[in-house]
Design a protein around this motif. Structure first.
Motif, short mmCIF file in Angstrom:
data_model
loop_
_atom_site.label_atom_id
_atom_site.label_comp_id
_atom_site.label_asym_id
_atom_site.label_seq_id
_atom_site.Cartn_x
_atom_site.Cartn_y
_atom_site.Cartn_z
N LEU A 105 0.74 -1.35 -0.11
CA LEU A 105 0.06 0.05 0.13
C LEU A 105 0.75 1.21 -0.02
CD1 LEU A 105 -2.68 -1.09 2.43
CD2 LEU A 105 -2.72 -1.47 0.15
N GLU A 141 -7.91 -0.95 -1.58
CA GLU A 141 -6.98 -0.17 -1.82
C GLU A 141 -5.84 -0.33 -2.83
OE1 GLU A 141 -4.03 2.58 1.04
OE2 GLU A 141 -5.35 0.95 2.08
N TYR A 142 -5.23 -1.51 -2.69
CA TYR A 142 -4.56 -2.05 -3.45
C TYR A 142 -4.74 -2.13 -4.94
CZ TYR A 142 -0.44 -4.86 -5.33
OH TYR A 142 0.63 -4.91 -6.17
#
Length: 633
Positions: free
Chosen positions: A487, A522-523
């Motif tokens: 991240l 998120e990734y």
């Protein structure tokens, strides 16, 4: 070997203490016409374990656990070491509530007083009111760890409040042997264990076993041995025995008791100091380890020879009534001229001279205090001042608030240790330093010292490595590394704590946690947001190579059929990924690439057992030990 002299006390609170001082001072036998008492043969160095041998921890069991006044207490029983009359040796470990289980802390070992005893030829305990021959319960040991023998807390109140955050260990003396028994059959003791065996006198090894267990109970970088009164006598030989085992204390506080030939040669039969008891003399000598009885191993000689290299603070008062006050005595001291001294000064003179001979750089001190016992007339007459209700010293050679001075001295000794690289590392120190550096990714001398002490206390490499790789610090490092590598940011404290709990509990493996990161929204959003972009990135991030069109098509279909976490986990556990991780661990820990046979052997095991299993196996290998000694000689 010359015999000790046991003195029958005129004071009921003096049970055999002056007697034991007279071990090995040249007593030649009972008066003419006296009957020889039937006693057991004296143990010899050939029939007892070496003084540096470890105590047995294999039969330790939990007795009770409780929390009081902000401290947690765990009492344990060691069935390897029976008490003189009933039960077994016990000890209690105290930890401040809220202390993390893996926090490195110093250990304060408290050895209480209560005199010495034995069984006479008729099998009767002596002195008759002896109470240190039965199993000690948790309440008594907690009282000792709370306030010692005092009512206002004494030095133990200072220990509990000290910012060093001590763990504390209270050890029983249920053999009434001054913590010096050699684990042999107790002379004239008629009491048997529940399985019908003779009871042994075993205080030396029972105490060493308790210390060893405590070192493995919680990571410990420093050991402070503190004895008061009879426990002070024990502190000297227990500290020496620990050092012989490779567990040298960082500091020794001996409060009002020391084996000293010069004093005892005079004290025998002095009015008010006891009457000779030839029978008790011979019996008690047989209750101590022969190395302790040997005059060559008196504390003054151990200090002078450097065989007890741990810094010692010898605390005493000149008019201590237990040791005949300040009656004048011509005091013969080895390697020096006789001097007219008070009785207590004579007792401590040998050690005082040995410390003085070390020069101004010595870390040891002879602390002669003038502390008054308000219950008796006169001054400078407090027995065991550090463990008393008094806290005012009027001897200008030492600070008025002497408890604070004692704690300041101990704190300085803690500062001596663990703050600089080990000058002469043992193989255990080399391994510990390398393992902590490699597994935690940083230099941590305190934790390395804790690992080295645990190994010297009998722990295995597998056990200490398991704790390192399952501990919050190591697991937090793994989680933070995942945050950075996937991240591109640090994890919050709450997020890291969540994933550490998942790993520590076994609910998820490192592979499953890594898959969760790679599969997170998120990734995925950061690498393009589409299944095709995400799969293409997994090839690069996990397998270290570009994706091919057929492969991307296959895995995009698998995402549709299953889910992103499942696909990410399969990537992470693929043969390519596992081989790369095996090779990476070989490089990190052994500084060489993994061979094809290494990968063939470890690949299936890493998939089944996880990366941490490989890390532990490599770090406990002989190859890693050799590399550790080369890196940290």
């Amino acid at each position: 070997m010359p015999g000790p002299v046991v003195l029958r006390p005129r004071r009921r609170w003096l049970p055999a203490l002056v007697a034991v001082l007279c071990l090995g001072v040249g007593w030649t036998g009972p008066p003419a016409g006296a009957q020889d008492a039937p006693v057991a043969p004296a143990p010899s160095a050939a029939t007892v374990p070496a003084v540096g041998a470890p105590g047995s921890t294999s039969r330790i069991e939990l007795v009770a656990a409780s929390t009081r006044d902000g401290w947690s207490y765990v009492q344990l029983r060691n069935r390897a070491y029976p008490c003189a009359i009933g039960g077994y040796s016990t000890f209690t470990i105290a930890t401040r509530v809220g202390t993390p289980a893996d926090a490195v802390r110093p250990l304060w070992v408290y050895m209480h007083g209560g005199g010495f005893g034995h069984f006479d030829a008729q099998g009767q305990k002596q002195p008759p009111d002896s109470w240190n021959m039965h199993e000690e319960d948790a309440d008594r040991q907690i009282r000792y760890l709370t306030r010692g023998h005092s009512t206002d807390g004494g030095i133990m109140a200072s220990v509990r409040a000290d910012p060093a955050g001590y763990r504390m260990l209270g050890v029983s003396m249920c053999g009434h042997d001054g913590y010096g028994g050699p684990d042999v059959a107790d002379p004239n003791n008629p009491h048997l264990t529940p399985d019908g065996r003779p009871r042994t006198v075993n205080g030396l090894y029972a105490t060493k076993a308790a210390v060893a267990f405590a070192l493995r109970f919680g990571p410990t970088d420093d050991i402070v041995v503190h004895g008061t009164s009879a426990g002070s006598f024990g502190a000297w030989h227990v500290a020496w025995a620990l050092e012989e085992q490779g567990l040298a204390p960082t500091a020794v506080v001996a409060d009002s008791g020391i084996f000293a030939d010069a004093f005892t040669g005079w004290a025998e039969g002095q009015p008010g100091c006891g009457d000779p008891d030839a029978e008790g003399t011979e019996i008690f000598r047989r209750r101590l380890h022969p190395a302790i009885v040997d005059p060559a191993n008196r504390p003054a000689r151990l200090v002078a020879d450097g065989r007890l290299s741990s810094p010692v603070l010898d605390v005493w008062t000149p008019r201590d009534p237990i040791w005949c006050g300040d009656r004048p005595v011509r005091c013969p001291v080895e390697d020096g001229p006789d001097a007219m001294l008070g009785a207590n000064a004579c007792m401590h003179e040998g050690v005082r001279r040995a410390i003085a001979a070390q020069g101004p750089g010595s870390r040891s001190r002879s602390m002669e205090l003038c502390v008054d016992d308000p219950a008796t007339p006169g001054d400078c007459d407090q027995h065991a001042p550090a463990d008393s209700n008094s806290d005012v010293n009027t001897n200008p050679a030492h600070p008025p608030r002497f408890r604070r001075a004692i704690m300041d001295w101990v704190r300085a000794r803690l500062g001596d240790d663990g703050t600089a690289p080990v000058a002469d590392r043992t193989p255990g120190h080399s391994f510990a330093t390398a393992a902590v550096t490699d597994l935690l990714g940083r230099t941590d001398l305190r934790r390395a010292e804790a690992v080295a002490l645990a190994l010297a206390a009998g722990d295995t490499k597998t056990a200490v490595l398991g704790r390192l790789t399952r501990g919050p610090e190591w697991l937090s490092a793994i989680v933070q590394d995942l945050y950075r590598s996937t991240l591109g940011r640090e994890g919050t404290a709450a997020d890291v704590a969540f994933w550490v709990r998942e790993l520590a509990s076994g609910r998820r493996t490192v592979a499953r946690v890594a898959a969760s990161f790679y599969a997170s929204a998120e990734y995925v959003g950061a690498v393009g947001g589409t299944p095709e972009a995400w799969v293409g990135d997994l090839y690069d991030a996990i397998l270290g190579r570009p994706a091919d069109a057929a492969g991307v098509a296959y895995w995009v279909d698998q995402v549709a059929r299953t889910n992103r976490p499942s696909v990410a986990h399969r990537f992470f556990q693929s043969a390519e990924s596992v081989a790369a991780r095996v090779d990476g661990l070989y490089g990190k820990l052994l500084a060489r690439p993994a061979s094809a046979s290494d990968v063939d052997y470890w690949g299936p095991r890493v998939k089944a057992e996880g990366d941490l299993a490989l890390a532990v196996s490599l770090a406990r290998s002989d190859e890693y030990q050799r590399r550790s000694e080369a890196r940290f000689p």
